[in-house]
Design an enzyme around this catalytic site. Sequence first.
Site, PDB file in Angstrom:
ATOM      1  N   ILE A 157     -95.547-125.564  30.663  1.00 49.27           N
ATOM      2  CA  ILE A 157     -96.407-124.529  29.705  1.00 49.27           C
ATOM      3  C   ILE A 157     -95.438-124.084  28.528  1.00 49.27           C
ATOM      4  CG2 ILE A 157     -97.629-122.316  29.865  1.00 49.27           C
ATOM      5  CD1 ILE A 157     -98.344-122.838  32.686  1.00 49.27           C
TER       6      ILE A 157
ATOM      7  N   ASP B 163     -84.091-120.250  28.904  1.00 45.97           N
ATOM      8  CA  ASP B 163     -84.577-121.000  30.118  1.00 45.97           C
ATOM      9  C   ASP B 163     -83.062-120.921  30.814  1.00 45.97           C
ATOM     10  OD1 ASP B 163     -86.879-122.868  31.451  1.00 45.97           O
ATOM     11  OD2 ASP B 163     -85.171-122.778  32.540  1.00 45.97           O
TER      12      ASP B 163
ATOM     13  N   SER C  65     -97.557-115.919  33.968  1.00 52.03           N
ATOM     14  CA  SER C  65     -96.788-116.474  35.233  1.00 52.03           C
ATOM     15  C   SER C  65     -97.015-116.406  36.501  1.00 52.03           C
ATOM     16  CB  SER C  65     -95.374-116.502  34.562  1.00 52.03           C
ATOM     17  OG  SER C  65     -94.907-115.338  34.770  1.00 52.03           O
TER      18      SER C  65
ATOM     19  N   ASP D 238    -102.128-111.536  33.163  1.00 57.01           N
ATOM     20  CA  ASP D 238    -103.185-112.309  33.846  1.00 57.01           C
ATOM     21  C   ASP D 238    -102.934-112.390  35.135  1.00 57.01           C
ATOM     22  OD1 ASP D 238    -105.442-114.220  33.703  1.00 57.01           O
ATOM     23  OD2 ASP D 238    -104.158-115.742  34.200  1.00 57.01           O
TER      24      ASP D 238
ATOM     25  N   GLU E 258    -103.406-108.874  44.176  1.00 55.00           N
ATOM     26  CA  GLU E 258    -104.654-109.552  43.733  1.00 55.00           C
ATOM     27  C   GLU E 258    -105.610-109.335  44.544  1.00 55.00           C
ATOM     28  OE1 GLU E 258    -104.024-113.284  41.544  1.00 55.00           O
ATOM     29  OE2 GLU E 258    -102.498-112.472  40.088  1.00 55.00           O
TER      30      GLU E 258
ATOM     31  N   HIS F 210    -106.403-113.473  36.492  1.00 60.35           N
ATOM     32  CA  HIS F 210    -105.707-114.903  37.001  1.00 60.35           C
ATOM     33  C   HIS F 210    -106.579-115.969  36.454  1.00 60.35           C
ATOM     34  CE1 HIS F 210    -102.649-116.213  39.958  1.00 60.35           C
ATOM     35  NE2 HIS F 210    -102.846-117.029  38.986  1.00 60.35           N
ATOM     36  N   ILE F 211    -106.828-115.899  35.244  1.00 57.77           N
ATOM     37  CA  ILE F 211    -107.790-116.860  34.720  1.00 57.77           C
ATOM     38  C   ILE F 211    -107.042-117.934  33.956  1.00 57.77           C
ATOM     39  CG2 ILE F 211    -110.098-115.989  35.002  1.00 57.77           C
ATOM     40  CD1 ILE F 211    -109.910-115.362  32.059  1.00 57.77           C
ATOM     41  N   GLY F 212    -105.957-117.977  33.730  1.00 55.66           N
ATOM     42  CA  GLY F 212    -104.976-118.903  32.701  1.00 55.66           C
ATOM     43  C   GLY F 212    -105.324-120.475  32.899  1.00 55.66           C
ATOM     44  N   GLY F 213    -105.605-120.759  34.106  1.00 56.90           N
ATOM     45  CA  GLY F 213    -106.044-122.254  34.431  1.00 56.90           C
ATOM     46  C   GLY F 213    -107.373-122.528  34.522  1.00 56.90           C
TER      47      GLY F 213
END
Length: 400
Positions: free
Chosen positions: A152, A171, A229, A254, A259, A282-285
């Site tokens: 991502i 990273d 993430s 997100d 949750e 939690h709708i990123g995907g």
Amino acid sequence: MKALLLENIHADATPILAQAGLDVVTAKGSLSVDDLVAALDGVSVLGIRSNTKVTEAVIAAAPPSLQAIGAFCIGTNQIDLDAAARRGIACFNAPYSNTRSVVELVLCEIIALARRLVEKTNATQDGAWDKSAIGAHEVRGRTLGIVGYGNIGSQLSVVAEAFGMRILFYDVADKLALGNAQRCATLEELLAKADTVTLHVDGRPENAGFFGAREFSLMKPRAQFLNLSRGFVVDVDALADNLRSGHIAGAAVDVFPTEPKNAGDRFTTPLQGIPNTILTPHIGGSTMEAQVDIGHFVATKLADYLATGSTVMSVNLPQVATPPQQGHRVMHIHENVPGVLAHLNAVLSAHQANIAYQALSTAGPIGYVVTDVTSAEPGLLDNLQAIPGTIRVRVLDAAA
């Protein structure tokens, strides 16, 4: 065989698994540990998303019939992968299918925060007419700091650069910079330079509490912050404090430490009620395109594993790519200790089983060997299971 699919997995997964000979049962929500254990009776394949927790206790209590688990999402931290491997249960996920969906939401939210769209929208809904440009910015020319440069993060790098943003990334692994992105040697360097910081780290346990009060204090005054993430990597109380103080100008979140398990359940967070803060469930995907791709990808991997023994892209077992089956196929998952392959071949020889194909792969404490033999005498399976170190054995009859 039976497949249990939880959490509204896309319907396109069902015919793929049904074609593989599975009786598919679906459910909308996630299950508690006790309910999940009860529901696994007779199940060969379990499909979940992010809310169902397949703990070591669930794995230990799972019936011998359970052969594979599919995470119809990117993350796999909700599954005890080591415990599954020790039981010979293959696990698969969808590491790429919803990457674009997450990237587009991140870009959308970066622009929305820069233009303060949430506040403008709410004011207009309430009847106020505020055309002021105060606090509104273009994203062109601003510096985006990406923490985590995986699937991502790296794609976000390319798309954000096309918007005219300057890209920095950090990273822990050595990653190739794409386009004009620049790597930062430390997280502190990135935080000091970025106008917007976005997190794209994985769900490994050591990332818990990764970003807290110290990290927020190191960010540029009036910078923006995004987390799409994992919920547990950010101290949301510290984020709320920095938003209220004005040190952080806006945030989009997100994912959350806790949750709701089901749609419609009550949700609370310290971030509610704070201006220029975007909170999404939690709708990123969660786009139709991504869910279709995920349904196809993971269901196909599960079906291939059952039908051929292929573990390509399994997240917990050694990788073995299987060719077309030649005769009977023996799949042997075992402890990675010396002598297992020799013992296995001795058993095959004793049963007059001529080997047409064989492939062995190991990863950490687990070994996996796939062998095609021209014949399978009675008692072969029992003798294979008796080999010291054996975890699980499957034998597929000769292909028609």
